[in-house]
Motif scaffolding. Structure first.
Motif, PDB file in Angstrom:
ATOM      1  N   PRO A  44       0.787  -1.276  -0.041  1.00 27.55           N
ATOM      2  CA  PRO A  44       0.025   0.133   0.035  1.00 27.55           C
ATOM      3  C   PRO A  44       0.847   1.300   0.050  1.00 27.55           C
ATOM      4  O   PRO A  44       1.963   1.140   0.258  1.00 27.55           O
ATOM      5  N   HIS A  45       0.141   2.359  -0.365  1.00 26.48           N
ATOM      6  CA  HIS A  45       1.061   3.551  -0.347  1.00 26.48           C
ATOM      7  C   HIS A  45       1.305   4.033   1.229  1.00 26.48           C
ATOM      8  O   HIS A  45       0.525   3.512   1.919  1.00 26.48           O
ATOM      9  N   PRO A  46       2.526   4.273   1.383  1.00 30.94           N
ATOM     10  CA  PRO A  46       3.047   4.300   2.739  1.00 30.94           C
ATOM     11  C   PRO A  46       2.101   5.363   3.604  1.00 30.94           C
ATOM     12  O   PRO A  46       2.110   6.419   3.338  1.00 30.94           O
ATOM     13  N   ALA A  47       1.401   4.760   4.705  1.00 27.56           N
ATOM     14  CA  ALA A  47       0.654   5.454   5.727  1.00 27.56           C
ATOM     15  C   ALA A  47       1.415   6.793   6.089  1.00 27.56           C
ATOM     16  O   ALA A  47       0.717   7.902   6.481  1.00 27.56           O
ATOM     17  N   ILE A  48       2.760   6.701   6.551  1.00 34.43           N
ATOM     18  CA  ILE A  48       3.219   7.752   7.119  1.00 34.43           C
ATOM     19  C   ILE A  48       3.457   8.948   6.132  1.00 34.43           C
ATOM     20  O   ILE A  48       3.544   9.872   6.697  1.00 34.43           O
ATOM     21  N   LEU A  49       3.452   8.729   4.993  1.00 35.35           N
ATOM     22  CA  LEU A  49       3.380   9.789   3.795  1.00 35.35           C
ATOM     23  C   LEU A  49       2.075  10.674   3.856  1.00 35.35           C
ATOM     24  O   LEU A  49       1.983  11.676   3.178  1.00 35.35           O
ATOM     25  N   ASP A  96      10.829   2.628   3.082  1.00 35.79           N
ATOM     26  CA  ASP A  96      11.343   1.241   3.679  1.00 35.79           C
ATOM     27  C   ASP A  96      12.018   0.524   2.616  1.00 35.79           C
ATOM     28  O   ASP A  96      11.961  -0.742   2.425  1.00 35.79           O
ATOM     29  N   GLY A  97      12.894   1.174   1.989  1.00 35.17           N
ATOM     30  CA  GLY A  97      14.000   0.570   1.058  1.00 35.17           C
ATOM     31  C   GLY A  97      13.255   0.285  -0.399  1.00 35.17           C
ATOM     32  O   GLY A  97      14.242  -0.142  -1.181  1.00 35.17           O
ATOM     33  N   GLU A  98      11.970   0.590  -0.526  1.00 34.91           N
ATOM     34  CA  GLU A  98      11.597   0.724  -2.045  1.00 34.91           C
ATOM     35  C   GLU A  98      12.258   1.605  -2.693  1.00 34.91           C
ATOM     36  O   GLU A  98      12.576   2.914  -2.281  1.00 34.91           O
ATOM     37  N   LYS A  99      12.442   1.629  -4.068  1.00 37.74           N
ATOM     38  CA  LYS A  99      12.994   2.666  -4.804  1.00 37.74           C
ATOM     39  C   LYS A  99      11.977   3.108  -5.995  1.00 37.74           C
ATOM     40  O   LYS A  99      10.806   2.607  -5.987  1.00 37.74           O
ATOM     41  N   LEU A 100      12.143   4.116  -6.552  1.00 38.84           N
ATOM     42  CA  LEU A 100      11.303   4.725  -7.559  1.00 38.84           C
ATOM     43  C   LEU A 100      11.959   4.228  -9.186  1.00 38.84           C
ATOM     44  O   LEU A 100      13.314   4.180  -9.381  1.00 38.84           O
ATOM     45  N   TRP A 101      10.859   3.877  -9.986  1.00 33.43           N
ATOM     46  CA  TRP A 101      11.390   3.446 -11.213  1.00 33.43           C
ATOM     47  C   TRP A 101      11.627   4.798 -12.029  1.00 33.43           C
ATOM     48  O   TRP A 101      10.712   5.451 -12.218  1.00 33.43           O
ATOM     49  N   PRO A 102      12.964   4.829 -12.776  1.00 35.48           N
ATOM     50  CA  PRO A 102      13.385   6.468 -13.276  1.00 35.48           C
ATOM     51  C   PRO A 102      12.797   6.324 -14.751  1.00 35.48           C
ATOM     52  O   PRO A 102      13.538   7.623 -15.420  1.00 35.48           O
ATOM     53  N   VAL A 103      11.909   5.882 -15.382  1.00 35.19           N
ATOM     54  CA  VAL A 103      11.416   5.814 -16.615  1.00 35.19           C
ATOM     55  C   VAL A 103      10.121   5.755 -16.827  1.00 35.19           C
ATOM     56  O   VAL A 103       9.306   5.320 -15.893  1.00 35.19           O
ATOM     57  N   GLN A 466      19.915  -0.022 -12.392  1.00 33.72           N
ATOM     58  CA  GLN A 466      21.134   0.789 -12.088  1.00 33.72           C
ATOM     59  C   GLN A 466      20.854   2.397 -11.815  1.00 33.72           C
ATOM     60  O   GLN A 466      21.407   2.659 -10.856  1.00 33.72           O
ATOM     61  N   LEU A 467      20.100   2.966 -12.633  1.00 36.63           N
ATOM     62  CA  LEU A 467      19.807   4.412 -12.532  1.00 36.63           C
ATOM     63  C   LEU A 467      18.898   4.462 -10.982  1.00 36.63           C
ATOM     64  O   LEU A 467      19.098   5.424 -10.419  1.00 36.63           O
ATOM     65  N   ALA A 468      17.890   3.475 -11.118  1.00 38.67           N
ATOM     66  CA  ALA A 468      16.983   3.441  -9.646  1.00 38.67           C
ATOM     67  C   ALA A 468      18.025   3.579  -8.469  1.00 38.67           C
ATOM     68  O   ALA A 468      17.475   4.297  -7.519  1.00 38.67           O
ATOM     69  N   GLU A 469      18.704   2.429  -8.483  1.00 46.09           N
ATOM     70  CA  GLU A 469      19.779   2.353  -7.320  1.00 46.09           C
ATOM     71  C   GLU A 469      20.637   3.484  -7.073  1.00 46.09           C
ATOM     72  O   GLU A 469      20.533   4.298  -6.083  1.00 46.09           O
ATOM     73  N   LYS A 470      21.172   4.149  -8.121  1.00 45.95           N
ATOM     74  CA  LYS A 470      21.650   5.488  -8.004  1.00 45.95           C
ATOM     75  C   LYS A 470      20.975   6.713  -7.560  1.00 45.95           C
ATOM     76  O   LYS A 470      21.543   7.445  -6.397  1.00 45.95           O
ATOM     77  N   TYR A 471      19.822   6.594  -8.153  1.00 44.48           N
ATOM     78  CA  TYR A 471      18.791   8.064  -7.484  1.00 44.48           C
ATOM     79  C   TYR A 471      18.361   7.603  -6.248  1.00 44.48           C
ATOM     80  O   TYR A 471      18.191   8.571  -5.377  1.00 44.48           O
ATOM     81  N   HIS A 472      18.410   6.505  -5.810  1.00 44.23           N
ATOM     82  CA  HIS A 472      17.804   6.247  -4.543  1.00 44.23           C
ATOM     83  C   HIS A 472      18.715   6.362  -3.526  1.00 44.23           C
ATOM     84  O   HIS A 472      18.579   7.229  -2.477  1.00 44.23           O
ATOM     85  N   ARG A 473      20.217   6.333  -3.911  1.00 45.15           N
ATOM     86  CA  ARG A 473      21.168   6.602  -2.849  1.00 45.15           C
ATOM     87  C   ARG A 473      21.247   8.047  -2.655  1.00 45.15           C
ATOM     88  O   ARG A 473      21.360   8.734  -1.805  1.00 45.15           O
ATOM     89  N   GLN A 474      21.057   8.801  -4.021  1.00 41.68           N
ATOM     90  CA  GLN A 474      21.124  10.228  -3.846  1.00 41.68           C
ATOM     91  C   GLN A 474      19.952  10.865  -3.084  1.00 41.68           C
ATOM     92  O   GLN A 474      20.226  11.689  -2.333  1.00 41.68           O
ATOM     93  N   LEU A 475      18.956  10.249  -2.896  1.00 39.64           N
ATOM     94  CA  LEU A 475      17.675  10.975  -2.603  1.00 39.64           C
ATOM     95  C   LEU A 475      17.439  10.468  -0.933  1.00 39.64           C
ATOM     96  O   LEU A 475      17.142  11.369  -0.067  1.00 39.64           O
ATOM     97  N   VAL A 476      18.006   9.303  -0.830  1.00 37.24           N
ATOM     98  CA  VAL A 476      18.299   8.737   0.709  1.00 37.24           C
ATOM     99  C   VAL A 476      19.301   9.842   1.441  1.00 37.24           C
ATOM    100  O   VAL A 476      19.169  10.301   2.768  1.00 37.24           O
ATOM    101  N   ASP A 477      20.294  10.081   0.693  1.00 37.85           N
ATOM    102  CA  ASP A 477      21.332  11.054   1.127  1.00 37.85           C
ATOM    103  C   ASP A 477      21.221  12.607   1.370  1.00 37.85           C
ATOM    104  O   ASP A 477      21.740  13.346   1.923  1.00 37.85           O
ATOM    105  N   TYR A 478      19.908  12.939   0.631  1.00 41.09           N
ATOM    106  CA  TYR A 478      19.709  14.235   0.237  1.00 41.09           C
ATOM    107  C   TYR A 478      19.359  14.845   1.771  1.00 41.09           C
ATOM    108  O   TYR A 478      18.548  14.484   2.454  1.00 41.09           O
ATOM    109  N   PRO A 479      20.009  16.106   2.059  1.00 38.03           N
ATOM    110  CA  PRO A 479      19.801  16.594   3.486  1.00 38.03           C
ATOM    111  C   PRO A 479      18.691  17.469   3.352  1.00 38.03           C
ATOM    112  O   PRO A 479      18.340  18.747   2.698  1.00 38.03           O
ATOM    113  N   LEU A 480      17.496  17.079   4.096  1.00 37.92           N
ATOM    114  CA  LEU A 480      16.383  17.818   4.443  1.00 37.92           C
ATOM    115  C   LEU A 480      16.515  18.809   5.775  1.00 37.92           C
ATOM    116  O   LEU A 480      16.844  18.024   6.911  1.00 37.92           O
TER     117      LEU A 480
END
Length: 529
Positions: A44-49, A96-103, A466-480
């Motif tokens: 399901p769509h994450p309730a925390i969002l 929770d570890g899921e990633k976004l498909w970048p295409v 590979q792109l999905a993993e790359k962007y996932h790491r970037q967004l996880v590390d993005y400073p909010l």
């Protein structure tokens, strides 16, 4: 109507130029969630969002798995993209570890029947949104509904409209003048819509798993394990394989005026479809779709651009347009850009600014049946063969090469860039960069994708993973910032509270609610402003 040269001459002074450069923009970016095995996430769509029904920035589209990130309205390009990035980052940090498909085009989809339709709670509005999507499933299949895109919302400033109106014959009200010129923009956009898949098309190849048992006339070649392609294609998302509706070909919705457009939409909503009637509306006590018409509701009308106005609560899009005219336009012909972690970049936005201003300033004749065929043929040619050397299109019933047409367009766009550029010359630099793609089709997004696949030897799915993993790491590390996090947390809580309140406030049962919704007078009056 004034010529392009006459309209440009209006902006000789700095005050008028400031009115021209003060544009409002917003972005809606769709992205599928994928799990650790790189398959479609069925969670399901994450309730925390927060609640997808009522959250203004993080929601879902067709599927629980198809997230949608929405920006507020911005006048600054970089601020808008920063806001979009922050929204992505906050969401990804709570997946929770899921990633976004970048295409745009999905891959690794198992049983189509398992694709989860979005859930919006138990309010009548929430049930209707879900049922509408259920109808889409019965009508077109779930696979087509999980194709992702980017929508670009655009309007010019009130001061620009005042400037243009003051230089007009003032034979209509300002409100009617604005709607008339937005529809002129739309007509010019439709004539030139092929430019966007040429430059920004980013789906020249797809995973074999997307085709499955679909019947297609496209003669695909096989590049590598699991990768299908057409040699010169730009945007398979925009082809018949993608987000299209054959039944809607029966419609003849006109963009020649707001009034004609509203009449066409109203007629389409009431036009029965034998094909959809065969599905059934309510079978064995369970709804399959909202109705058996060609359009269940207005949103089902697939178009590469829409005239829009912010709706009031309970108001349909056409009712808002009829009430107060066009407020902004929504560009819907953009693939997800795989070279950006948020699906679009500043160079695209600035090109779109120039392109849409050009469509607004250029005289815009009304479109007849022959013109509609020309628009459709040019778009199809570029979608399927846009990078083919020497590709010919048709302009005003005369043959012209794609490259020659683009060179003429870029020359005019450069004149607009000169009016709105500051000392940094950002718009002219943007044009210079994209002009490389005019001279060399391999510099388009689709060309760059194809070169990447060729040079890497990867199949399409592996490259995207590979792109999905790359962007996932970037967004996880993005400073909010703490303030940004607090804002997202507050909106999540508020959206849940708002959905709960909607569910408590419902007085009608769903049958009555649906009857009330479709009981509106079908007669289209003159828009009242």
């Amino acid at each position: 109507m004034k010529s392009f040269d006459e309209t440009l001459a209006i902006f000789a002074d700095e005050e008028s130029r400031e009115a021209l450069r003060t544009m409002q923009r917003g972005i809606e970016r769709e992205a599928l969630r994928i799990n650790a095995d790189n398959e479609l996430a069925l969670t399901p769509h994450p309730a925390i969002l927060g609640a997808a029904l009522t959250h203004s920035r993080i929601t879902t589209d067709y599927s629980e798995s198809l997230m949608e990130f929405i920006t507020p309205v911005y006048t600054d390009v970089e601020q808008m993209l920063t806001g979009l990035t922050e929204t992505h980052a906050y969401a990804v940090q709570h997946l929770d570890g899921e990633k976004l498909w970048p295409v745009s085009m999905p891959c690794y989809v198992g049983d189509e029947q398992q694709i989860p339709i979005s859930w919006y709670g138990t309010s009548n509005n929430g049930i209707m949104k879900r049922l509408y999507r259920k109808g889409l499933t019965y009508r077109y299949g779930a696979l087509m509904q999980i194709i992702a895109g980017v929508h670009f919302n655009f309007s010019v400033s009130d001061s620009l409209w005042q400037t243009l109106y003051q230089h007009s014959d003032k034979q209509t009200s300002l409100c009617d003048f604005i709607s008339e010129h937005y529809f002129g923009l739309i007509r010019n956009y439709r004539r030139l819509v092929w430019v966007l898949p040429y430059l920004f098309g980013a789906s020249p190849a797809i995973c074999r798993s997307f085709i499955k048992d679909q019947q297609t006339e496209l003669q695909f070649l096989t590049h590598s394990s699991g990768t299908l392609y057409l040699p010169w294609s730009t945007s398979l998302r925009m082809s018949d394989l993608g987000y299209t509706n054959k039944e809607q070909e029966k419609l003849s919705i006109s963009y020649n005026s707001l009034q004609e457009y509203l009449e066409g939409i109203k007629a389409a909503i009431k036009m029965p479809s034998k094909k959809f009637a065969d599905i059934g509306v309510k079978v064995d006590g369970e709804y399959r779709q909202l109705n058996a018409n060609i359009l269940q509701i207005e949103n089902e009308f697939y178009a590469p651009i829409r005239a829009k106005r912010v709706t009031r609560r309970g108001e349909k899009p056409s009712e808002a347009l009829s009430r107060a005219g066009v407020q902004y336009i929504e560009v819907r012909a953009l693939d997800v850009n795989p070279f950006s972690p948020v699906g679009i970049d500043a160079a695209q936005v600035r090109f779109l600014d120039l392109f849409l201003l050009y469509c607004l300033m250029q005289p815009s004749a009304k479109v007849d049946a022959l013109g509609e065929k020309e628009i459709a043929a040019n778009l199809k040619a570029v979608v399927l063969e846009g990078r083919k050397p020497g590709l010919m299109l048709t302009r005003s019933d005369k043959a012209i090469s794609l490259q020659q047409w683009l060179k003429e367009l870029f020359a005019d766009l450069s004149r607009i860039a000169a009016l709105i550029d500051g000392e940094d010359k950002l718009y002219q630099h943007t044009l210079d960069d994209w002009y490389q793609a005019v001279e060399n089709p391999e510099m388009t997004l689709s060309g760059r994708i194809w070169q990447t696949l060729e040079n890497s030897g990867l199949d399409h799915g592996t490259w995207v993973r590979q792109l999905a993993e790359k962007y996932h790491r970037q967004l996880v590390d993005y400073p909010l910032s703490s303030a940004s996090v607090a804002s997202f947390e507050a909106e999540a809580a508020a959206s849940i509270a708002q959905q709960n309140q909607m569910e408590q406030d419902d007085k009608l049962d769903f049958e009555q609610f649906l009857a009330e919704y479709f009981r509106a007078d079908t007669k289209v009056d003159e828009p009242v402003h």
